[in-house]
Design a protein around this motif. Structure first.
Motif, PDB file in Angstrom:
ATOM      1  N   ARG A   1     -16.485 -31.250  37.925  1.00 42.26           N
ATOM      2  CA  ARG A   1     -15.223 -30.604  38.314  1.00 42.26           C
ATOM      3  C   ARG A   1     -14.985 -30.696  39.816  1.00 42.26           C
TER       4      ARG A   1
ATOM      5  N   MET B   1      -6.965 -26.314  36.870  1.00 43.33           N
ATOM      6  CA  MET B   1      -8.350 -26.790  36.982  1.00 43.33           C
ATOM      7  C   MET B   1      -8.940 -26.354  38.309  1.00 43.33           C
TER       8      MET B   1
ATOM      9  N   GLY C   1     -13.820 -31.756  32.689  1.00 43.33           N
ATOM     10  CA  GLY C   1     -13.471 -31.419  34.059  1.00 43.33           C
ATOM     11  C   GLY C   1     -12.267 -30.510  34.145  1.00 43.33           C
TER      12      GLY C   1
END
Length: 483
Positions: free
Chosen positions: A135, A163, A228
């Motif tokens: 990530r 995210m 991710g």
């Protein structure tokens, strides 16, 4: 269960067989919550057409972007602890953060990320085909995404910004987003059947297969790995577990005598933060369409409605809260971008509010038909641009090889039977000639076709491939370099 709710359940169950057939939807799993209690769980249809296996309230499937409400909840918990200020720039928590817009880089807050107002372009294809297990690496990739609107000017839905918010959860808590959500949300709520990785669903006995209706039949799809970008859409759950989550969301922030989040933080997530909606439909029953923190916050027939949909390859979901009525609705399906969940939900809400039949099913069918008609016109316009009788400037073999981009990954092309094909980050890909050195990049996993143009240097050798990953006007193509 109240008589009204019993009537709603009876009417819903009687309608479901016809709705599933009309919308070409294999199955649906359902939960209804009222006054903090689960009053109904059930399912109709199939979770696995080939195996002739029934959908149940325990069937595990991806919930897509409903995941965003979990990320917002995690941030709210950190705010309660004093570890997060919703209005403090994220770059003060993550000093190395780089965005292509300098204003957003210096000023974007967690609130901006979670209500989609940074101005970054959508880049849906990037979120699907270019996700990484690391990530942090995906956060580093954000510097390569163009902005298509001024900071805080419009609501512009972005999985990548959520995210980033999930990465922020990890940075502030000292543990991964997954571990934080597991320990602080799933475990306390008793959501024992909720997990993070769709590609591991096969390990669960009662799991759903995803399907896409191709105009003739429901075709089984693969599970989409979203590791991710998981904070924006990676959670898998079932109706039983989501009923618990909904009951909690309709409460005061405590669960079974234990406070998980303050009443104020929970209420803020359900409070409008930004005008607008990414949905492509408008109906007069909605007098306001806005976005909170990980939730849509609308006014429907004069009543606050908090909701969020979720779409990932082969699956569609919708979770709806009516805070004043203390009612929640969960619909989880194994149909790709299947909009049946909206007319069914709105019809149930109308019954609850005592409103007359609004013909939601027909109205959505007409709306979707209009969208497909517009897409067909767009394809015609694109085809009209094609210059017939042209050929690539180089022998086809010279277009093969490995093309790379730091954020969008690796495209490997080879020639077979006079056609270019290969993979984009492991996903199947093919190139069909359009004119001159312009091709169409076909990504069958999601049914996408992206314009692509090869370039060559002063030495005459093919050296670049520019791909239009984001169609928004003003957003630059992504330039892959040939290795």
């Amino acid at each position: 269960m109240s008589q009204t709710m019993q009537s709603i359940c009876d009417k819903m169950e009687s309608r479901l067989p016809a709705l599933l057939e009309e919308w070409h939807l294999p199955g649906v799993s359902i939960a209804l919550v009222q006054d903090g209690k689960v009053v109904f769980t059930g399912a109709r249809g199939s979770r696995d057409l080939a195996g002739n296996l029934p959908m149940t309230a325990h069937t595990h499937l991806p919930i897509g972007s409903v995941t965003k409400s979990f990320t917002a909840l995690a941030l709210g918990m950190l705010a309660d602890e004093g570890k997060l200020d919703w209005d403090k720039p994220v770059c003060q928590y993550i000093p190395w953060l780089k965005l292509s817009d300098p204003v957003a880089q210096q000023q974007a807050t967690a609130r901006d990320l979670m209500c989609h107002r940074t101005g970054v372009a959508k880049y849906d294809a990037h979120a699907v085909f270019c996700t990484k297990d690391d990530r942090k690496a995906m956060v580093e990739d954000l510097q390569y995404l163009d902005f298509s609107a001024p900071f805080r000017s419009v609501l512009q839905y972005s999985n990548q910004m959520v995210m980033l918010a999930g990465f922020l959860v990890g940075a502030l808590s000292g543990k991964s987003w997954e571990d934080f959500v597991q320990q602080r949300i799933l475990d306390p709520l008793g959501m024992k059947d909720t997990s993070f990785y769709a590609e591991k669903l096969d390990e669960v006995e009662d799991h759903a297969r995803g399907y896409l209706f191709d105009g003739t039949t429901c075709r089984q799809t693969d599970y989409l790995p979203l590791r991710g970008v998981a904070p924006a859409g990676g959670i898998c759950s079932n109706a039983e577990d989501m009923a618990r989550f909904v009951a909690f969301q309709l409460g005061d922030g405590s669960w079974e005598g234990r406070r998980l989040i303050s009443r104020e933080q929970l209420a803020m997530m359900h409070t409008p933060q930004m005008d607008g909606t990414p949905y492509f439909w408008q109906f007069p029953e909605f007098s306001e369409t806005k976005y909170g923190l990980g939730w849509f916050t609308d006014i429907y027939r004069g009543v606050p409605m908090v909701s969020h949909g979720g779409n990932t390859l082969g699956f569609s979901s919708l979770v709806t809260l009516l805070p004043e009525q203390k009612v929640g609705i969960v619909l989880l399906t194994n149909g790709n971008s299947n909009f049946m969940i909206y007319p069914l939900t709105y019809s149930m809400v109308d019954d609850l509010l005592g409103a007359s039949d609004a013909g939601w099913d027909k109205r959505f069918q007409e709306t979707i038909a209009g969208v497909f008609a517009a897409m067909a016109e767009g394809q015609k316009a694109m085809a009209a641009m094609q210059i017939p009788g042209t050929a690539p400037s180089h022998p086809l073999e010279e277009y093969t090889g490995t093309f790379t981009h730091p954020a969008f990954g690796t495209l490997i092309l080879h020639q077979e039977n006079g056609q270019l094909s290969g993979t984009l980050n492991g996903f199947p890909a093919a190139l069909t000639h359009f004119h001159y050195d312009v091709f169409n990049l076909v990504l069958p996993t999601m049914g996408l076709t992206l314009p692509a143009q090869f370039g060559y240097g002063l030495d005459g050798k093919i050296s670049t491939l520019q791909i239009t990953f984001e169609p928004t006007p003003g957003v630059s193509p992504i330039c892959f370099q040939k290795a």
